[in-house]
Design a protein around this motif. Structure first.
Motif, PDB file in Angstrom:
ATOM      1  N   SER A   1       0.925  -1.104  -0.210  1.00  0.00           N
ATOM      2  CA  SER A   1       0.020  -0.101  -0.201  1.00  0.00           C
ATOM      3  C   SER A   1       1.254   1.022  -0.165  1.00  0.00           C
ATOM      4  CB  SER A   1      -1.000   0.005   1.420  1.00  0.00           C
ATOM      5  OG  SER A   1       0.066   0.692   2.495  1.00  0.00           O
ATOM      6  N   TRP A   2       0.012   2.441  -0.310  1.00  0.00           N
ATOM      7  CA  TRP A   2       1.338   3.655  -1.022  1.00  0.00           C
ATOM      8  C   TRP A   2       1.077   4.146   1.058  1.00  0.00           C
ATOM      9  CZ3 TRP A   2       3.353   5.974  -3.987  1.00  0.00           C
ATOM     10  CH2 TRP A   2       3.132   6.384  -5.335  1.00  0.00           C
ATOM     11  N   GLU A   3       0.103   3.422   2.071  1.00  0.00           N
ATOM     12  CA  GLU A   3       0.574   3.756   3.280  1.00  0.00           C
ATOM     13  C   GLU A   3       1.639   3.387   3.730  1.00  0.00           C
ATOM     14  OE1 GLU A   3      -3.705   5.115   1.997  1.00  0.00           O
ATOM     15  OE2 GLU A   3      -2.250   2.833   1.768  1.00  0.00           O
ATOM     16  N   GLY A   4       1.492   2.541   3.790  1.00  0.00           N
ATOM     17  CA  GLY A   4       3.045   0.668   4.107  1.00  0.00           C
ATOM     18  C   GLY A   4       4.183   1.783   3.203  1.00  0.00           C
ATOM     19  N   SER A   5       3.783   2.192   2.276  1.00  0.00           N
ATOM     20  CA  SER A   5       5.490   2.611   1.314  1.00  0.00           C
ATOM     21  C   SER A   5       5.975   4.015   2.438  1.00  0.00           C
ATOM     22  CB  SER A   5       5.134   2.643   0.512  1.00  0.00           C
ATOM     23  OG  SER A   5       5.127   1.536  -0.864  1.00  0.00           O
ATOM     24  N   VAL A   6       5.245   5.170   2.479  1.00  0.00           N
ATOM     25  CA  VAL A   6       5.748   6.268   3.047  1.00  0.00           C
ATOM     26  C   VAL A   6       5.683   5.834   4.279  1.00  0.00           C
ATOM     27  CG1 VAL A   6       4.529   8.470   4.141  1.00  0.00           C
ATOM     28  CG2 VAL A   6       3.614   7.336   1.746  1.00  0.00           C
ATOM     29  N   GLY A   7       5.312   4.615   5.210  1.00  0.00           N
ATOM     30  CA  GLY A   7       5.811   4.118   6.734  1.00  0.00           C
ATOM     31  C   GLY A   7       6.611   4.498   6.567  1.00  0.00           C
ATOM     32  N   GLY A   8       7.518   2.856   5.512  1.00  0.00           N
ATOM     33  CA  GLY A   8       8.455   2.344   5.394  1.00  0.00           C
ATOM     34  C   GLY A   8       9.496   3.366   5.096  1.00  0.00           C
ATOM     35  N   ALA A   9       9.354   4.572   4.249  1.00  0.00           N
ATOM     36  CA  ALA A   9      10.031   5.669   3.938  1.00  0.00           C
ATOM     37  C   ALA A   9      10.528   6.454   5.227  1.00  0.00           C
ATOM     38  CB  ALA A   9       9.621   6.503   3.049  1.00  0.00           C
ATOM     39  N   PHE A  10       9.240   6.584   6.348  1.00  0.00           N
ATOM     40  CA  PHE A  10       9.588   7.718   7.165  1.00  0.00           C
ATOM     41  C   PHE A  10      10.677   6.962   8.279  1.00  0.00           C
ATOM     42  CE2 PHE A  10       8.501   8.158  11.781  1.00  0.00           C
ATOM     43  CZ  PHE A  10       8.613   9.611  12.394  1.00  0.00           C
ATOM     44  N   VAL A  11      10.507   5.490   8.340  1.00  0.00           N
ATOM     45  CA  VAL A  11      10.972   4.967   9.165  1.00  0.00           C
ATOM     46  C   VAL A  11      12.779   4.467   9.150  1.00  0.00           C
ATOM     47  CG1 VAL A  11      11.754   2.346  10.575  1.00  0.00           C
ATOM     48  CG2 VAL A  11       9.788   3.547   9.772  1.00  0.00           C
ATOM     49  N   ALA A  12      12.983   4.508   7.700  1.00  0.00           N
ATOM     50  CA  ALA A  12      14.263   4.532   6.931  1.00  0.00           C
ATOM     51  C   ALA A  12      14.575   5.890   7.054  1.00  0.00           C
ATOM     52  CB  ALA A  12      14.352   4.479   5.040  1.00  0.00           C
ATOM     53  N   ILE A  13      14.594   6.935   6.947  1.00  0.00           N
ATOM     54  CA  ILE A  13      14.339   8.029   7.115  1.00  0.00           C
ATOM     55  C   ILE A  13      15.649   8.686   8.174  1.00  0.00           C
ATOM     56  CG2 ILE A  13      14.458  10.887   7.121  1.00  0.00           C
ATOM     57  CD1 ILE A  13      12.979  10.595   4.403  1.00  0.00           C
ATOM     58  N   VAL A  14      14.448   8.068   9.131  1.00  0.00           N
ATOM     59  CA  VAL A  14      15.311   8.186  11.042  1.00  0.00           C
ATOM     60  C   VAL A  14      16.336   7.545  11.333  1.00  0.00           C
ATOM     61  CG1 VAL A  14      14.042   7.730  13.142  1.00  0.00           C
ATOM     62  CG2 VAL A  14      12.425   8.500  11.197  1.00  0.00           C
ATOM     63  N   ALA A  15      15.869   6.126  10.058  1.00  0.00           N
ATOM     64  CA  ALA A  15      17.679   4.966  10.724  1.00  0.00           C
ATOM     65  C   ALA A  15      18.779   5.813  10.075  1.00  0.00           C
ATOM     66  CB  ALA A  15      17.510   4.026  10.032  1.00  0.00           C
ATOM     67  N   SER A  16      18.439   6.682   8.915  1.00  0.00           N
ATOM     68  CA  SER A  16      19.765   7.517   8.271  1.00  0.00           C
ATOM     69  C   SER A  16      19.927   8.292   9.620  1.00  0.00           C
ATOM     70  CB  SER A  16      18.588   8.099   7.197  1.00  0.00           C
ATOM     71  OG  SER A  16      18.094   9.203   7.115  1.00  0.00           O
ATOM     72  N   GLN A  17      19.073   9.102   9.769  1.00  0.00           N
ATOM     73  CA  GLN A  17      19.524  10.546  10.830  1.00  0.00           C
ATOM     74  C   GLN A  17      20.363   9.742  12.108  1.00  0.00           C
ATOM     75  OE1 GLN A  17      19.699  13.445   9.507  1.00  0.00           O
ATOM     76  NE2 GLN A  17      19.044  12.771   7.877  1.00  0.00           N
ATOM     77  N   ILE A  18      19.803   8.750  13.037  1.00  0.00           N
ATOM     78  CA  ILE A  18      20.551   7.995  13.195  1.00  0.00           C
ATOM     79  C   ILE A  18      22.010   7.329  13.100  1.00  0.00           C
ATOM     80  CG2 ILE A  18      20.675   6.481  14.804  1.00  0.00           C
ATOM     81  CD1 ILE A  18      17.995   5.748  15.433  1.00  0.00           C
ATOM     82  N   ILE A  19      21.893   7.106  11.592  1.00  0.00           N
ATOM     83  CA  ILE A  19      23.866   7.171  11.628  1.00  0.00           C
ATOM     84  C   ILE A  19      24.455   8.253  11.351  1.00  0.00           C
ATOM     85  CG2 ILE A  19      24.550   5.764   9.125  1.00  0.00           C
ATOM     86  CD1 ILE A  19      23.079   3.959   8.953  1.00  0.00           C
ATOM     87  N   ALA A  20      23.801   9.197  10.637  1.00  0.00           N
ATOM     88  CA  ALA A  20      24.168  10.721  10.318  1.00  0.00           C
ATOM     89  C   ALA A  20      24.704  10.769  11.669  1.00  0.00           C
ATOM     90  CB  ALA A  20      23.090  11.517  10.011  1.00  0.00           C
ATOM     91  N   SER A  21      24.189  10.864  12.807  1.00  0.00           N
ATOM     92  CA  SER A  21      24.963  10.980  14.096  1.00  0.00           C
ATOM     93  C   SER A  21      26.436  10.310  14.591  1.00  0.00           C
ATOM     94  CB  SER A  21      23.968  11.448  15.158  1.00  0.00           C
ATOM     95  OG  SER A  21      22.543  10.972  15.118  1.00  0.00           O
ATOM     96  N   PHE A  22      26.521   9.540  13.920  1.00  0.00           N
ATOM     97  CA  PHE A  22      27.803   8.581  14.305  1.00  0.00           C
ATOM     98  C   PHE A  22      28.586   8.612  12.866  1.00  0.00           C
ATOM     99  CE2 PHE A  22      24.824   6.636  16.315  1.00  0.00           C
ATOM    100  CZ  PHE A  22      24.996   7.063  17.702  1.00  0.00           C
ATOM    101  N   SER A  23      28.132   8.887  11.627  1.00  0.00           N
ATOM    102  CA  SER A  23      28.964   8.905  10.878  1.00  0.00           C
ATOM    103  C   SER A  23      28.717  10.107   9.761  1.00  0.00           C
ATOM    104  CB  SER A  23      28.475   7.506   9.597  1.00  0.00           C
ATOM    105  OG  SER A  23      29.210   7.788   8.487  1.00  0.00           O
ATOM    106  N   GLN A  24      30.079  11.340   9.558  1.00  0.00           N
ATOM    107  CA  GLN A  24      30.371  11.957   8.639  1.00  0.00           C
ATOM    108  C   GLN A  24      30.848  12.010   7.418  1.00  0.00           C
ATOM    109  OE1 GLN A  24      30.908  12.633  12.333  1.00  0.00           O
ATOM    110  NE2 GLN A  24      29.208  13.124  12.220  1.00  0.00           N
ATOM    111  N   ASP A  25      30.329  10.875   6.840  1.00  0.00           N
ATOM    112  CA  ASP A  25      31.252  10.517   6.082  1.00  0.00           C
ATOM    113  C   ASP A  25      31.173  10.637   4.665  1.00  0.00           C
ATOM    114  OD1 ASP A  25      33.023   7.127   5.949  1.00  0.00           O
ATOM    115  OD2 ASP A  25      31.366   7.748   7.755  1.00  0.00           O
ATOM    116  N   PHE A  26      29.537  11.602   4.146  1.00  0.00           N
ATOM    117  CA  PHE A  26      29.292  12.630   3.688  1.00  0.00           C
ATOM    118  C   PHE A  26      29.912  13.899   3.220  1.00  0.00           C
ATOM    119  CE2 PHE A  26      25.762   9.457   1.955  1.00  0.00           C
ATOM    120  CZ  PHE A  26      25.656   9.496   0.881  1.00  0.00           C
ATOM    121  N   ASN A  27      29.843  14.376   4.415  1.00  0.00           N
ATOM    122  CA  ASN A  27      30.219  15.524   4.277  1.00  0.00           C
ATOM    123  C   ASN A  27      30.561  15.809   5.907  1.00  0.00           C
ATOM    124  OD1 ASN A  27      30.708  18.825   4.227  1.00  0.00           O
ATOM    125  ND2 ASN A  27      29.826  18.778   2.463  1.00  0.00           N
ATOM    126  N   ALA A  28      32.454  15.826   6.169  1.00  0.00           N
ATOM    127  CA  ALA A  28      32.609  15.843   7.553  1.00  0.00           C
ATOM    128  C   ALA A  28      32.649  17.719   7.841  1.00  0.00           C
ATOM    129  CB  ALA A  28      34.119  15.625   8.149  1.00  0.00           C
TER     130      ALA A  28
END
Length: 301
Positions: free
Chosen positions: A189-216
């Motif tokens: 469903s679209w609702e599931g896809s949007v929810g999945g994207a939201f959770v993935a973005i949250v996970a990305s911000q957790i990783i960004a807190s520990f990794s500056q590999d893109f732009n230190a």
């Protein structure tokens, strides 16, 4: 039903621990793990098209070619081999073409098509993990280029896929009303896809807190870049899932195999990553280019 859920959960936990452990432990375990995964997934792909489409794809040669290609890209990225390492791979592809001349088969064109699809659809994505995992960095007094192993980008692709799957299941179960692609996958469903994207973005911000590999130098740019990678993974991961669903639907099968209890086959487990990995490589290499950095820094000033 309860026992099936327990088996599925245990299999998933072991799978995640094995994948994370091998990637984090070091380049040797990373290389061995994904070479094995490449071989098993390619063999499984050839098996299901032979069995369910009445083809005669050469499973052995196609699988050997896929595994060799993985190691060839690995050696090339490590700077231990030059472009000549790809010559045996090219010869193998030529063999797959020429060998059909010596068999009187009705499905020669389909055999060619699926042999080369195995290389493009399965072998190439896994080989491209090497380009994310082995990067050239300057070192020493004179900035001599040196290849270093970094697992964060490759592992993050799988983390975003797992996060997205979990979010899509939870949000889809509670809110899912509008079908995403009913012709191929009625349950998404679209609702599931949007929810999945939201959770993935949250996970990305957790990783960004520990990794500056893109732009230190810029916390904001680093977080935006990680969020962008999560979105790329979610979008192309969804397409990857749908591509395998279409393949199985056309072949008239439910699962690609049964090697993973409760999860099906290797293709079932890695379907999303087969499109997400190449898209992530393009994203990372584009974002790390000097002109792209300059554009974003100027845009945010």
């Amino acid at each position: 039903m309860k026992s099936n859920l327990i088996v599925r959960a245990l299999t998933g936990a072991v799978f995640v621990l094995l994948l994370v452990g091998c990637m984090v432990f070091g380049p040797q375990t990373f290389a061995v793990l994904f070479a094995v995964i490449t071989g098993m997934t390619t063999w499984e792909f050839c098996t299901i098209v032979n069995r369910n489409a009445g083809l005669q794809v050469n499973r052995f040669i196609t699988t050997v070619a896929a595994v060799y290609f993985f190691f060839a890209v690995l050696g090339f990225n490590l700077n231990v081999m030059d472009a000549g390492i790809f010559v045996p791979y090219i010869l193998t592809l030529l063999y797959l073409l020429i060998s059909e001349l010596y068999f009187d088969r009705e499905n020669s064109i389909q055999n060619w098509a699926f042999s080369f699809m195995a290389q493009l659809y399965v072998a190439l994505p896994f080989a491209l993990l090497n380009t994310m995992s082995f990067v050239v960095v300057p070192s020493g007094e004179y900035g001599t280029p040196m290849v270093t192993y970094t697992w964060i980008f490759s592992l993050s692709v799988f983390i975003f896929l797992w996060s997205s799957d979990t979010g899509a299941y939870c949000f889809g179960s509670m809110l899912g009303k509008h079908r995403l692609f009913p012709r191929i996958s009625p349950k998404k469903s679209w609702e599931g896809s949007v929810g999945g994207a939201f959770v993935a973005i949250v996970a990305s911000q957790i990783i960004a807190s520990f990794s500056q590999d893109f732009n230190a130098q810029s916390e904001l740019l680093n977080r935006l870049a990680w969020g962008g990678l999560a979105l790329v993974v979610v979008v192309f991961g969804t397409w990857g899932d749908l591509v395998e669903s279409l393949l199985k639907r056309k072949l008239g099968i439910k699962d690609s195999g049964n090697i993973l209890p409760g999860h099906g086959g290797m293709l079932d487990r890695f379907d999303s990553s087969l499109l997400a990995i190449p898209a992530s490589v393009i994203y990372i290499y584009t974002l790390n280019s000097g002109s792209f950095h300059h554009f974003f820094e100027s845009f945010l000033k």
